[in-house]
Design a protein around this motif. Structure first.
Motif, short mmCIF file in Angstrom:
data_model
loop_
_atom_site.label_atom_id
_atom_site.label_comp_id
_atom_site.label_asym_id
_atom_site.label_seq_id
_atom_site.Cartn_x
_atom_site.Cartn_y
_atom_site.Cartn_z
N ILE A 111 7.79 16.63 86.82
CA ILE A 111 8.98 17.48 86.62
C ILE A 111 10.21 16.66 86.24
O ILE A 111 10.23 15.44 86.42
N GLU A 112 11.21 17.35 85.72
CA GLU A 112 12.50 16.70 85.47
C GLU A 112 13.12 16.44 86.84
O GLU A 112 13.45 17.41 87.54
N LEU A 161 9.19 21.49 84.05
CA LEU A 161 8.24 20.40 83.80
C LEU A 161 8.79 19.48 82.71
O LEU A 161 9.62 19.90 81.89
N LEU A 162 8.29 18.28 82.68
CA LEU A 162 8.71 17.37 81.60
C LEU A 162 8.23 17.94 80.27
O LEU A 162 7.14 18.53 80.20
N GLU A 185 4.23 11.97 82.30
CA GLU A 185 4.57 11.84 83.73
C GLU A 185 5.48 10.64 83.91
O GLU A 185 5.44 9.69 83.11
N HIS A 186 6.26 10.67 85.00
CA HIS A 186 7.14 9.54 85.30
C HIS A 186 6.30 8.37 85.82
O HIS A 186 5.18 8.57 86.30
N SER A 187 6.89 7.20 85.79
CA SER A 187 6.19 6.05 86.39
C SER A 187 6.22 6.21 87.91
O SER A 187 7.08 6.89 88.47
N ARG A 188 5.28 5.53 88.57
CA ARG A 188 5.23 5.60 90.03
C ARG A 188 6.53 5.05 90.63
O ARG A 188 7.03 5.53 91.65
N CYS A 189 7.06 4.06 89.95
CA CYS A 189 8.28 3.42 90.42
C CYS A 189 9.45 4.41 90.44
O CYS A 189 10.20 4.49 91.42
N THR A 190 9.57 5.21 89.36
CA THR A 190 10.65 6.19 89.26
C THR A 190 10.54 7.21 90.38
O THR A 190 11.52 7.55 91.05
N VAL A 191 9.29 7.66 90.63
CA VAL A 191 9.08 8.67 91.68
C VAL A 191 9.40 8.06 93.05
O VAL A 191 10.09 8.68 93.88
N ALA A 192 8.94 6.83 93.28
CA ALA A 192 9.18 6.18 94.57
C ALA A 192 10.68 6.04 94.83
O ALA A 192 11.17 6.28 95.94
N LEU A 193 11.41 5.66 93.80
CA LEU A 193 12.86 5.50 93.94
C LEU A 193 13.53 6.82 94.32
O LEU A 193 14.40 6.88 95.20
#
Ligand SMILES: Cc1cc2nc3c(=O)[nH]c(=O)nc-3n(C[C@H](O)[C@H](O)[C@H](O)COP(=O)(O)O)c2cc1C
Length: 561
Positions: free
Chosen positions: A340-341, A362-363, A303-311
Motif C-alpha cells: 500500500i501507499e 494500493l501501490l 511492493e516496498h522494500s522490507r527496509c521501508t516497511v520496517a522503518l
C-alpha cells in the motif's frame, strides 16, 4: 438522302424512351457523390452519341441498315442498364455494411495497447446478446461514418502520450475539430481509461465528453474515469450498471486475467559498466494459467522494500508480524503494508487495523512488455532500474532490487492485440531503442518459431561493448537466416551522435522497398526522442497520407512510453 418515315419515328421514340428511362432510373438512385461513377453519365453520353449518329445518318447515307442501328442502340442501352443495376446493388450492399442506419447503437473506442478495445468488444457483445443492433468502430472510422446517425453511443477511450488520443483516435480528433455537427439526437456515455501518474489524467476522454456536449449530444451519465494503475475494479462495475440500465445482457467473461503469484526465478544485470542506468533480465517460471502471445504485457503489483516497511513500523510503533485479512488473504501485517501507499499517519488508537488498512490505496501497477514466448517456458522481462531522489522507482525497484530470488511476484498477464504479429509471413521491420527491445525480442522469437524469415531489426543504444542487449539471440537468428537485416546503432561509440532514426533515414530506399513488398513496421521504445523522430521521418519520407493508410491497415504500430 434518307427520309424519315413514320415507323422510323416510332422506333426513334422507343429508343429515346428507353434511354431516358434508364437515365432517370440511374440518375435518381445514385447519390450525387456517386453519380459520376454510376451509369448515369454513360447513359447520357450514349444517348447523345446515338442522336449524333442518327443526325449523321440522316445527312449522309451510309450502308448500315436502320435495323442494325436500332439493334445496336437497344443492346447498348440494355447493357448499360444491366451494368448499372449491378453497380447499384453493390453500392447498396456496401452502404448496408457500413451504414449507421442499420445500427442504432454505436460502441466507439480509441485504444493504443488494446485494453479499451477489449472492453469495447465486451460491451458490444453484451448489447448484442440483448438483441440490440450495435456497430463497434474505432474512433477514426467515425471520420467517414456520421455520428449523428446513431441514437445512442458508448465510448471507451484511453489517453496516450501527454494527454493525447491513441493512434486510432487521432484522425477522428483532427477531423472532428473541423466539424460542427448537430448531435442533439445522440445520447452517450464515456468510459475513460488512464493513469493518475500522468499529468493529464484521462485527458482524451474528457476532451471527447466536452466535444460531444458542445455539439448538443446528451450525456446519459457523467464520464467514468478508470485509473488503470490501480487494481480497483469499481469503474467497470459502474459501467456495468449503466449497461444493465440500458438493457444490455450480463457480462459473460472476466475482462482481465486473474492475479497470480509467481516466484522470482532469476535476475541479472545485462549491461554492467553502462553509462545508462542498469538494466536487468528478470525471469519468472511459466506456471499453469499463464497464457500469453508474443507482444503481450504483464502487469506487476509493486511492493516496498522490507527496509521501508520496517522503518514505517518502527516509526509508528506497530507490530508487523500480526496476521491481518487483506484482499481475501490472511497474511502478516508487514506483507500487507508492503503493497500500500504508506501514509504519514498510522491507524488512530481506537481504529480497527484492518479497516484502516483497507482504506489505504494500493501501490499503482506497472506494465512491462514480455520478452519471451510461452514455448521458452519462462516469462522474461527487461527492466531498467529507475533511480529517484529517495530511492528506486516503484516497479523497477521491486523487480530489480527489493524482491529476492524465490519471493512471489504478484502479476497479471494482459493481452496487447495492437502488438500481436500478423498471421501471414509478410516482411516485418522492427524499430526499437533501449528496453523497447524487450517486446521486439518476443516478436522475433515468435517469427523464428513460425519459420518466417523476412525480419529487419533496427536497434539503438549507447555503447556496443556494454549495451548490446540480447546479442547472443540476435547473432543466432542472424546465422540461421531469420534476421537478414540487422542495424544496431550506438550513440556514444563514435565521434558523432547517431540514433536509430539517423540509420533509418539512410536506409530509406530499402525501407520503401520492404513496404512495397507489404512489410509492416513495429516501433517500440521511448516516445520522446526516438518515437517522435521516427514518426516525423516517416511522415516526411512517405507522406502523412501513406503513413495514415499504413496505420489503418495495421502496418505501422507503435508501443511507446
Ligand atoms: C506512453 C503512454 C502515455 C500515456 N499517457 C497518459 C496520459 O497522458 N494520461 C492518462 O491518463 N493516461 C496515460 N497513459 C495510460 C493509459 O491511458 C492506460 O495505460 C490505458 O489503460 C491504456 O489503454 P489502452 O490499452 O486501451 O491503450 C499512458 C500510457 C502510455 C503507455
Amino acid at each position: 438522302m434518307l427520309s424519315l418515315s413514320l415507323p422510323f419515328i416510332d422506333e426513334l421514340f422507343l429508343i429515346i424512351a428507353i434511354a431516358v428511362l434508364g437515365w432517370v432510373l440511374t440518375g435518381t438512385t445514385a447519390k450525387p457523390s456517386q453519380r459520376f461513377f454510376s451509369a448515369t453519365w454513360l447513359e447520357l453520353v450514349s444517348l447523345l452519341a446515338f442522336v449524333a449518329l442518327l443526325a449523321l445518318l440522316w445527312l449522309t447515307p451510309i450502308p448500315f441498315s436502320l435495323h442494325f442501328m436500332l439493334l445496336w442502340c437497344l443492346s447498348t442501352q440494355l447493357l448499360l442498364l444491366g451494368w448499372h443495376l449491378v453497380v447499384h446493388r453493390y453500392q447498396r450492399r456496401v452502404a448496408g455494411r457500413h451504414s449507421p442506419e442499420q445500427a442504432a447503437w454505436l460502441v466507439g473506442y480509441a485504444s493504443q495497447s488494446g485494453t479499451a478495445e477489449q472492453l469495447a468488444r465486451h460491451s458490444t457483445k453484451q448489447l448484442q446478446t440483448a438483441g440490440k443492433k450495435v456497430q463497434m468502430l474505432p474512433l477514426n472510422a467515425l471520420a467517414t461514418t456520421p455520428l449523428h446517425s446513431f441514437e445512442q453511443a458508448l465510448f471507451i477511450v484511453s489517453t496516450y502520450g501527454e494527454g493525447e488520443a491513441p493512434d486510432n483516435g487521432q484522425h477522428f480528433l483532427r477531423h472532428a475539430m473541423q466539424q460542427q455537427p448537430d448531435l442533439s439526437k445522440l445520447k452517450f456515455a464515456v468510459l475513460a481509461l488512464g493513469d493518475r501518474s500522468y499529468q493529464h489524467f484521462c485527458a482524451f476522454g474528457h476532451w471527447l465528453q466536452d466535444w460531444l456536449t458542445q455539439h448538443r449530444a446528451s450525456a446519459i451519465q457523467p464520464l467514468v474515469p478508470w485509473d488503470q494503475g490501480q487494481r480497483d475494479n469499481s469503474p467497470w462495475q459502474q459501467w456495468q450498471q449503466l449497461l444493465q440500465k440500458l438493457g444490455a445482457g450480463q457480462a459473460e467473461q472476466e475482462t482481465h486475467q486473474s492475479w497470480l503469484k509467481v516466484p522470482l526465478q532469476s535476475r541479472y544485470c545485462i549491461n554492467p559498466g553502462s553509462q545508462g542506468n542498469p538494466c536487468f533480465v528478470v525471469k519468472l517460471p511459466r506456471q499453469e494459467g499463464m497464457h500469453w502471445q508474443a507482444g503481450d504485457l504483464v502487469e506487476i503489483q509493486p511492493e516496498h522494500s522490507r527496509c521501508t516497511v520496517a522503518l514505517w513500523l518502527t516509526e509508528h510503533q506497530v507490530f508487523g508480524c500480526q496476521t491481518v485479512s487483506f484482499y481475501q488473504q490472511q497474511l502478516p501485517l508487514c506483507r500487507a503494508l508492503a503493497q500500500i501507499e504508506l501514509p504519514a499517519q498510522g491507524p488512530a488508537e481506537h481504529e480497527s487495523l484492518e479497516n484502516w488498512l483497507h482504506q489505504q490505496p494500493l501501490l499503482p501497477l506497472r506494465s512491462y512488455s514480455i520478452a519471451s514466448i510461452a514455448d521458452e517456458g519462462q516469462l522474461t522481462l527487461l527492466v531498467r532500474q529507475v533511480k529517484k531522489e529517495h530511492g528506486l522507482g516503484l516497479g523497477s525497484g521491486w523487480l530489480t532490487s527489493y524482491a529476492l530470488e524465490g519471493q512471489p511476484i504478484q502479476l497479471r498477464l494482459r493481452t496487447h492485440p495492437n502488438f500481436h504479429l500478423p498471421d501471414d509471413d509478410r516482411p516485418m521491420v522492427f524499430i526499437c531503442n533501449g528496453t523497447g527491445i524487450a517486446g521486439i525480442r518476443g516478436l522475433l522469437a515468435e517469427r523464428v518459431k513460425r519459420g518466417h524469415t523476412q525480419n529487419w531489426l533496427l536497434f539503438g543504444e549507447r555503447q556496443q561493448g556494454v549495451d548490446s542487449f540480447f546479442a547472443k539471440d540476435l547473432q543466432l537468428w542472424q546465422q540461421l537466416g531469420f534476421l537478414p537485416e540487422l542495424d544496431r546503432v550506438f550513440s556514444r561509440d563514435g565521434s558523432e551522435v547517431r540514433y536509430v532514426q539517423h540509420q533509418l533515414a539512410e536506409r530509406m530506399p530499402e525501407l520503401k522497398l520492404w513496404l512495397e513488398q507489404g512489410a509492416a513496421i513495429y516501433l517500440c521504445g521511448s516516445l520522446q526522442g526516438m518515437g517522435q523522430a521516427i514518426d516525423r521521418l516517416l511522415q516526411a519520407e512517405l507522406g502523412a497520407e501513406q503513413l495514415q493508410a499504413l496505420q489503418q491497415q495495421g502496418r505501422y504500430r507503435r508501443d511507446l512510453y
